[in-house]
Motif scaffolding. Structure first.
Motif, PDB file in Angstrom:
ATOM      1  N   VAL A  49       0.850  -1.196   0.000  1.00 41.65           N
ATOM      2  CA  VAL A  49       0.000   0.000   0.000  1.00 41.65           C
ATOM      3  C   VAL A  49       0.880   1.239   0.000  1.00 41.65           C
ATOM      4  CG1 VAL A  49      -1.957  -1.090   1.151  1.00 41.65           C
ATOM      5  CG2 VAL A  49      -0.228   0.026   2.518  1.00 41.65           C
ATOM      6  N   GLY A  50       0.342   2.314  -0.573  1.00 42.40           N
ATOM      7  CA  GLY A  50       1.036   3.588  -0.556  1.00 42.40           C
ATOM      8  C   GLY A  50       0.904   4.251   0.806  1.00 42.40           C
ATOM      9  N   PRO A  51       1.570   5.376   0.991  1.00 42.66           N
ATOM     10  CA  PRO A  51       1.546   6.054   2.290  1.00 42.66           C
ATOM     11  C   PRO A  51       0.231   6.752   2.606  1.00 42.66           C
ATOM     12  CG  PRO A  51       2.826   7.314   0.720  1.00 42.66           C
ATOM     13  CD  PRO A  51       2.459   6.024   0.040  1.00 42.66           C
ATOM     14  N   GLY A  52      -0.641   6.901   1.633  1.00 43.79           N
ATOM     15  CA  GLY A  52      -1.912   7.582   1.852  1.00 43.79           C
ATOM     16  C   GLY A  52      -1.947   8.902   1.118  1.00 43.79           C
ATOM     17  N   LYS A  53      -3.094   9.520   1.137  1.00 50.03           N
ATOM     18  CA  LYS A  53      -3.297  10.768   0.421  1.00 50.03           C
ATOM     19  C   LYS A  53      -3.427  11.881   1.438  1.00 50.03           C
ATOM     20  CE  LYS A  53      -6.188  12.533  -3.277  1.00 50.03           C
ATOM     21  NZ  LYS A  53      -7.368  12.259  -4.086  1.00 50.03           N
ATOM     22  N   GLY A  54      -2.503  12.774   1.447  1.00 47.16           N
ATOM     23  CA  GLY A  54      -2.532  13.844   2.424  1.00 47.16           C
ATOM     24  C   GLY A  54      -2.055  13.368   3.783  1.00 47.16           C
TER      25      GLY A  54
END
Length: 98
Positions: A49-54
């Motif tokens: 998973v990516g680090p998230g958005k914002g």
């Protein structure tokens, strides 16, 4: 071949890398299904998973969870001869709870 090739790939922002589950090749009665008769698999396992958005919007899935994918969409990524798919966190329809 490295079975953990996805560890060399980090999704960005709100993207999720999944590995689709294999299609059923036999019926419950033991009859072999030809490729054309096998249904499209909409279930997958999250592998990265990516680090998230914002700063305040964490992703809704974690590595190892089984998720339900939309019938269409996603970006195919080939890592060391194995197919993975990238989806946005918001495109994932749900997750299976054990």
């Amino acid at each position: 071949m490295n079975k953990y090739a996805f560890r060399k790939f980090l999704p960005l922002f709100d993207r999720v890398l999944v590995e689709r589950l294999m299609a059923e090749t036999k019926t419950k009665g033991g009859i072999m299904l030809p490729d054309k008769a096998q249904g499209k698999v909409l279930q997958a396992t999250v592998v990265a998973v990516g680090p998230g958005k914002g700063v305040v919007q964490p992703l809704s899935v974690k590595v190892g969870e089984k998720v339900l994918l939309p019938e269409y969409g996603g970006t195919k990524v080939v890592l060391e001869d194995k197919d993975y798919f990238l989806f946005r966190d918001g495109d994932i329809l749900g997750k299976y709870v054990e």
